[in-house]
Design a protein around this motif. Structure first.
Motif, short mmCIF file in Angstrom:
data_model
loop_
_atom_site.label_atom_id
_atom_site.label_comp_id
_atom_site.label_asym_id
_atom_site.label_seq_id
_atom_site.Cartn_x
_atom_site.Cartn_y
_atom_site.Cartn_z
N MET A 51 27.38 31.32 17.40
CA MET A 51 26.90 30.32 18.15
C MET A 51 26.57 30.78 19.54
O MET A 51 27.58 31.38 20.18
CB MET A 51 27.49 29.05 18.02
CG MET A 51 28.70 29.03 18.24
SD MET A 51 29.54 27.51 18.25
CE MET A 51 31.11 27.67 18.91
N ASN A 52 25.63 30.34 20.43
CA ASN A 52 25.49 30.77 22.02
C ASN A 52 25.72 29.42 22.63
O ASN A 52 25.18 28.49 22.22
CB ASN A 52 24.10 31.43 22.05
CG ASN A 52 23.98 32.69 21.38
OD1 ASN A 52 25.09 33.30 20.97
ND2 ASN A 52 22.65 33.02 21.07
N LYS A 53 26.45 29.56 23.64
CA LYS A 53 26.60 28.71 24.52
C LYS A 53 26.21 29.30 26.14
O LYS A 53 26.05 30.21 26.48
CB LYS A 53 27.96 28.02 24.55
CG LYS A 53 28.31 27.39 23.22
CD LYS A 53 27.84 26.08 22.96
CE LYS A 53 28.20 25.64 21.92
NZ LYS A 53 27.79 24.08 21.54
N ILE A 54 26.45 28.44 27.12
CA ILE A 54 26.38 28.64 28.43
C ILE A 54 27.64 28.34 29.20
O ILE A 54 28.34 27.29 29.19
CB ILE A 54 25.28 27.88 29.20
CG1 ILE A 54 23.80 28.33 28.59
CG2 ILE A 54 25.32 28.53 30.84
CD1 ILE A 54 23.34 29.44 28.56
N ILE A 55 28.07 29.67 29.88
CA ILE A 55 29.47 29.15 30.80
C ILE A 55 29.49 30.49 31.76
O ILE A 55 28.80 31.39 31.66
CB ILE A 55 30.73 29.51 29.76
CG1 ILE A 55 32.03 29.12 30.34
CG2 ILE A 55 30.85 30.84 29.15
CD1 ILE A 55 33.07 28.97 29.43
N PHE A 56 30.32 30.31 32.83
CA PHE A 56 30.58 31.13 34.01
C PHE A 56 31.18 32.25 33.57
O PHE A 56 32.41 32.26 33.06
CB PHE A 56 31.01 30.43 35.11
CG PHE A 56 31.06 31.22 36.33
CD1 PHE A 56 29.84 31.38 37.04
CD2 PHE A 56 32.22 31.90 36.74
CE1 PHE A 56 29.74 32.11 38.29
CE2 PHE A 56 32.06 32.77 37.89
CZ PHE A 56 30.88 32.61 38.64
N GLU B 73 27.92 34.82 37.07
CA GLU B 73 26.93 33.85 36.96
C GLU B 73 26.88 33.09 35.37
O GLU B 73 27.72 33.57 34.63
CB GLU B 73 25.32 34.69 36.99
CG GLU B 73 25.52 35.73 35.70
CD GLU B 73 24.10 36.40 35.71
OE1 GLU B 73 22.88 35.95 36.53
OE2 GLU B 73 24.03 37.43 35.20
N TYR B 74 26.34 32.24 35.44
CA TYR B 74 26.50 31.40 34.14
C TYR B 74 25.58 32.28 32.87
O TYR B 74 24.37 32.69 33.19
CB TYR B 74 25.68 29.99 34.16
CG TYR B 74 26.71 29.24 34.80
CD1 TYR B 74 27.64 28.47 34.24
CD2 TYR B 74 26.74 28.84 36.16
CE1 TYR B 74 28.70 27.72 34.89
CE2 TYR B 74 27.55 28.19 37.02
CZ TYR B 74 28.37 27.50 36.26
OH TYR B 74 29.43 26.65 36.93
N VAL B 75 26.31 32.57 31.83
CA VAL B 75 25.73 33.35 30.83
C VAL B 75 25.89 32.79 29.31
O VAL B 75 26.41 31.77 29.01
CB VAL B 75 26.45 34.62 30.64
CG1 VAL B 75 26.29 35.41 32.26
CG2 VAL B 75 27.91 34.67 30.49
N ASP B 76 24.95 33.14 28.46
CA ASP B 76 25.32 33.21 27.10
C ASP B 76 26.53 33.77 26.68
O ASP B 76 27.11 34.80 27.21
CB ASP B 76 24.12 33.58 26.05
CG ASP B 76 22.99 32.58 26.38
OD1 ASP B 76 23.10 31.60 26.78
OD2 ASP B 76 21.68 33.32 25.67
N TYR B 77 27.26 33.20 25.70
CA TYR B 77 28.61 33.88 25.09
C TYR B 77 28.43 33.87 23.55
O TYR B 77 27.73 33.04 22.96
CB TYR B 77 29.63 33.31 25.65
CG TYR B 77 30.27 31.96 25.35
CD1 TYR B 77 30.77 31.82 24.12
CD2 TYR B 77 29.85 30.69 25.88
CE1 TYR B 77 31.16 30.47 23.70
CE2 TYR B 77 30.26 29.61 25.69
CZ TYR B 77 30.79 29.42 24.26
OH TYR B 77 31.35 27.99 24.11
N ILE B 78 29.29 34.74 22.96
CA ILE B 78 29.03 34.91 21.55
C ILE B 78 30.58 34.62 21.21
O ILE B 78 31.51 35.29 21.74
CB ILE B 78 28.68 36.09 21.09
CG1 ILE B 78 27.33 36.54 21.68
CG2 ILE B 78 28.69 36.50 19.67
CD1 ILE B 78 26.80 38.03 21.37
N VAL B 79 30.69 33.84 19.89
CA VAL B 79 31.81 33.58 19.50
C VAL B 79 31.96 34.38 17.97
O VAL B 79 30.95 34.42 17.21
CB VAL B 79 31.99 32.09 19.13
CG1 VAL B 79 33.30 31.95 18.14
CG2 VAL B 79 32.10 31.11 20.09
#
Length: 332
Positions: A1-6, A12-18
């Protein structure tokens, strides 16, 4: 799932991967490899600390550590309390622990292996729990003692079946998502029949009877009758959990064979199959279709019938068993 976090690395604010990763942990001077949830920046792949992740990782480590070391879980302790209708302090004292030990375990403290073993024995053996209750009767209070004793007595009585049959039921529960009492009865019948045909001895000692809805093991019926046509789902049956480890490889192989074949059908279809087989038909002679009976289906009847079927179809293989089933249900 993708989210937005610094991301501190990208600034910068980016997508992250779990994702899941293998991580090494040292607990009590012993090293373990656990599958742990991690999060990383989609751009630079730097690991990120997202809200709630540390708590999740701690729970994952706890769960895997307990499994690795054979230590009971918080859920196991809660089931034990429910099983015997007993509170935290009385349970602690009944098991011979300090009064607040169970409370500490429910808050996350990990039991020692010795204490975990005691809890596990109580969870899986009403007789063991009864002995513990009697041993510590004067410590836990009369009301708590009487309530838990009544539950232990009830469980001892309803589990009046052989250890081997309990182990077979345990295996079935472990391998199926859900099962009704009707389907369970028929699977036990086919397991016994095929095992006798292949190895000339019964897998378990219980006798089978020709009831209106097909072959039935009466002690198993009494154990699960309250569920009627619904799937079996009850904390009491945690007692049969893991009993299947007592089964030999060939015993497990036959049970799995039946689950992979007969287990694909509903209890009603399995009932209809047994109604076309000689053991049930012969044992029901003289009875009208809906007339109750307690006529025995002998192990010799089962042995003869399933040996004949084995000669024709080959009951040691999935293909052979499925061919037999397909012949029986083509009349549906």
């Amino acid at each position: 799932m993708n989210k937005i976090i610094f991301c501190p690395e990208c600034r910068e604010y980016v997508d992250y991967i779990v994702k899941k990763e293998k991580r090494k942990y040292t607990i009590r001077e012993k090293e373990y490899n656990f599958n742990i949830t991690t999060a990383c920046c989609k751009n630079c792949e730097e690991e990120l600390d997202i809200p709630g992740l540390l708590d999740l990782q701690m729970k994952e480590v706890d769960k895997q550590y307990r499994k690795e070391e054979g230590i009971v879980s918080i859920n196991d302790i809660e089931k034990l309390m429910s099983l015997y209708d007993i509170g935290k302090a009385p349970l602690s004292l009944a098991l011979g622990f300090g009064e607040i030990t169970i409370t500490r375990y429910l808050k996350g403290q990990v039991p020692s292996k010795d204490y975990s073993h005691i809890i596990n024995c109580a969870l899986h053996s009403p007789k063991y729990m009864m002995n513990k209750l009697n041993e510590n009767k004067n410590k836990i209070g009369l009301n708590a003692y009487e309530k838990s004793k009544a539950r232990a007595t009830y469980l001892e009585n309803i589990f009046n079946i052989s250890p081997k049959l309990l182990a077979v039921i345990s295996y079935i529960f472990e391998e199926t998502l859900e099962i009704t009492p009707l389907a369970l009865q028929k699977l036990l019948y086919f397991i016994q029949g095929i095992y006798i045909a292949l190895y000339d001895i019964p897998l378990f000692e219980e006798d089978c009877y020709a009831w209106v809805h097909g072959p039935v093991y009466d002690t198993v019926y009494n154990l699960f009758k309250e569920f009627k046509y619904n799937p079996i789902d009850d904390n009491r049956f945690i007692i049969v959990k893991n009993r299947f480890v007592e089964l030999s490889d060939r015993e497990q192989k036959v049970i799995q064979l039946v689950l992979n074949t007969f287990g694909n059908y509903s209890g009603k279809i399995l009932e209809n199959i047994t109604h076309r087989e000689k053991p049930w038909i012969e044992s029901r002679k003289g009875y009208s279709p809906l007339e109750p009976s307690n006529s025995l289906i002998s192990k010799e009847q089962m042995k003869k019938y399933f040996k004949d079927i084995d000669k024709e179809y080959g009951l040691s293989s999935l293909d052979g068993v499925n061919k037999y089933i397909h012949k029986q249900i083509k009349f549906e």
